[in-house]
Design a protein around this motif. Sequence first.
Motif, PDB file in Angstrom:
ATOM      1  N   ASN A 182       0.847  -1.188   0.000  1.00 28.90           N
ATOM      2  CA  ASN A 182       0.000   0.000   0.000  1.00 28.90           C
ATOM      3  C   ASN A 182       0.882   1.237   0.000  1.00 28.90           C
ATOM      4  N   CYS A 183       0.609   2.161  -0.918  1.00 24.65           N
ATOM      5  CA  CYS A 183       1.357   3.422  -0.980  1.00 24.65           C
ATOM      6  C   CYS A 183       0.429   4.548  -0.534  1.00 24.65           C
ATOM      7  N   PRO A 184       0.451   4.912   0.766  1.00 25.41           N
ATOM      8  CA  PRO A 184      -0.475   5.921   1.261  1.00 25.41           C
ATOM      9  C   PRO A 184      -0.265   7.278   0.597  1.00 25.41           C
ATOM     10  N   GLU A 185      -1.288   8.088   0.648  1.00 22.01           N
ATOM     11  CA  GLU A 185      -1.175   9.455   0.146  1.00 22.01           C
ATOM     12  C   GLU A 185      -0.026  10.164   0.856  1.00 22.01           C
ATOM     13  N   GLY A 186       0.796  10.876   0.078  1.00 20.53           N
ATOM     14  CA  GLY A 186       1.956  11.572   0.640  1.00 20.53           C
ATOM     15  C   GLY A 186       3.244  10.793   0.496  1.00 20.53           C
ATOM     16  N   CYS A 187       3.164   9.509   0.096  1.00 20.02           N
ATOM     17  CA  CYS A 187       4.366   8.716  -0.178  1.00 20.02           C
ATOM     18  C   CYS A 187       4.667   8.776  -1.673  1.00 20.02           C
ATOM     19  N   SER A 188       5.926   8.645  -2.050  1.00 16.62           N
ATOM     20  CA  SER A 188       6.293   8.673  -3.463  1.00 16.62           C
ATOM     21  C   SER A 188       7.342   7.609  -3.744  1.00 16.62           C
ATOM     22  N   ILE A 189       7.272   7.053  -4.967  1.00 17.59           N
ATOM     23  CA  ILE A 189       8.165   5.978  -5.392  1.00 17.59           C
ATOM     24  C   ILE A 189       8.727   6.346  -6.759  1.00 17.59           C
ATOM     25  N   GLY A 190      10.053   6.389  -6.894  1.00 17.09           N
ATOM     26  CA  GLY A 190      10.692   6.793  -8.136  1.00 17.09           C
ATOM     27  C   GLY A 190      10.682   5.704  -9.190  1.00 17.09           C
ATOM     28  N   ARG A 191      10.886   6.117 -10.427  1.00 19.64           N
ATOM     29  CA  ARG A 191      10.907   5.185 -11.558  1.00 19.64           C
ATOM     30  C   ARG A 191      12.042   4.179 -11.410  1.00 19.64           C
ATOM     31  N   GLY A 192      11.777   2.973 -11.913  1.00 19.17           N
ATOM     32  CA  GLY A 192      12.775   1.917 -11.866  1.00 19.17           C
ATOM     33  C   GLY A 192      12.823   1.166 -10.553  1.00 19.17           C
ATOM     34  N   SER A 193      11.965   1.541  -9.593  1.00 19.80           N
ATOM     35  CA  SER A 193      12.008   0.906  -8.277  1.00 19.80           C
ATOM     36  C   SER A 193      11.227  -0.397  -8.267  1.00 19.80           C
ATOM     37  N   ILE A 194      11.623  -1.297  -7.358  1.00 18.29           N
ATOM     38  CA  ILE A 194      11.014  -2.618  -7.195  1.00 18.29           C
ATOM     39  C   ILE A 194      10.658  -2.796  -5.732  1.00 18.29           C
TER      40      ILE A 194
END
Length: 220
Positions: A99-111
Amino acid sequence: MSELILIAASGLAREVLAMVRGSGQYDVVGLLDDDKGMLGTTLDGAPVLGGVDEAARFRNALLLVCLMSGRAREAVVDRLRGVGIGDSQYATAIDPSVNCPEGCSIGRGSILLRNVTMTASVTLGAHVVAMPSVTMMHDTKVADFGTLGAGVSLGGGANIGRAANVEMNASIQALTTVGDYSTIAMGSAVHTNVPTGTAWGGVPAHRLVRYIRRPSSRGN
């Protein structure tokens, strides 16, 4: 469904294959690996199509670098930039259990593999790898190419540097920084800031004079 090519016929690539096939996130076209002996073979049913530089031939497919070493991922991304592969061509692979809650961010290429937990305002850079059951508390930051082994726990406000490697079941205390290109050994408990380019281990963690284990460029 977007086509996906995995870079490196590694153990991590096998885990990503299983994840995306189960979730239907991507259609995996195949893999690229510089081991010429693997050309024409398959990895869990996915064909090895050629060497890494041949990524430039697959302009309609997204890419994912599946190397456990952050340094190795960084080197591959730099190499592919030289043949015209930009940031927009990298996929992001996230297990449906995450789960990626609001306010969290994940960059491209991530696993992010199964049961990774983010609580609030977690920031992950590009090409980050988080193995199963990693826990990241509020305001955690993981810089580009950071690697978090299975079961790693990051306290609130912890800061993991570029291409740093936190190994399986290690814990990083809240508001603690692990410097760029540093390594935290398996099962360690880190209570103090870790300088750039150093290796730490133990409970509590201390600087290691010699660190025999070296991250593999092909690892699991």
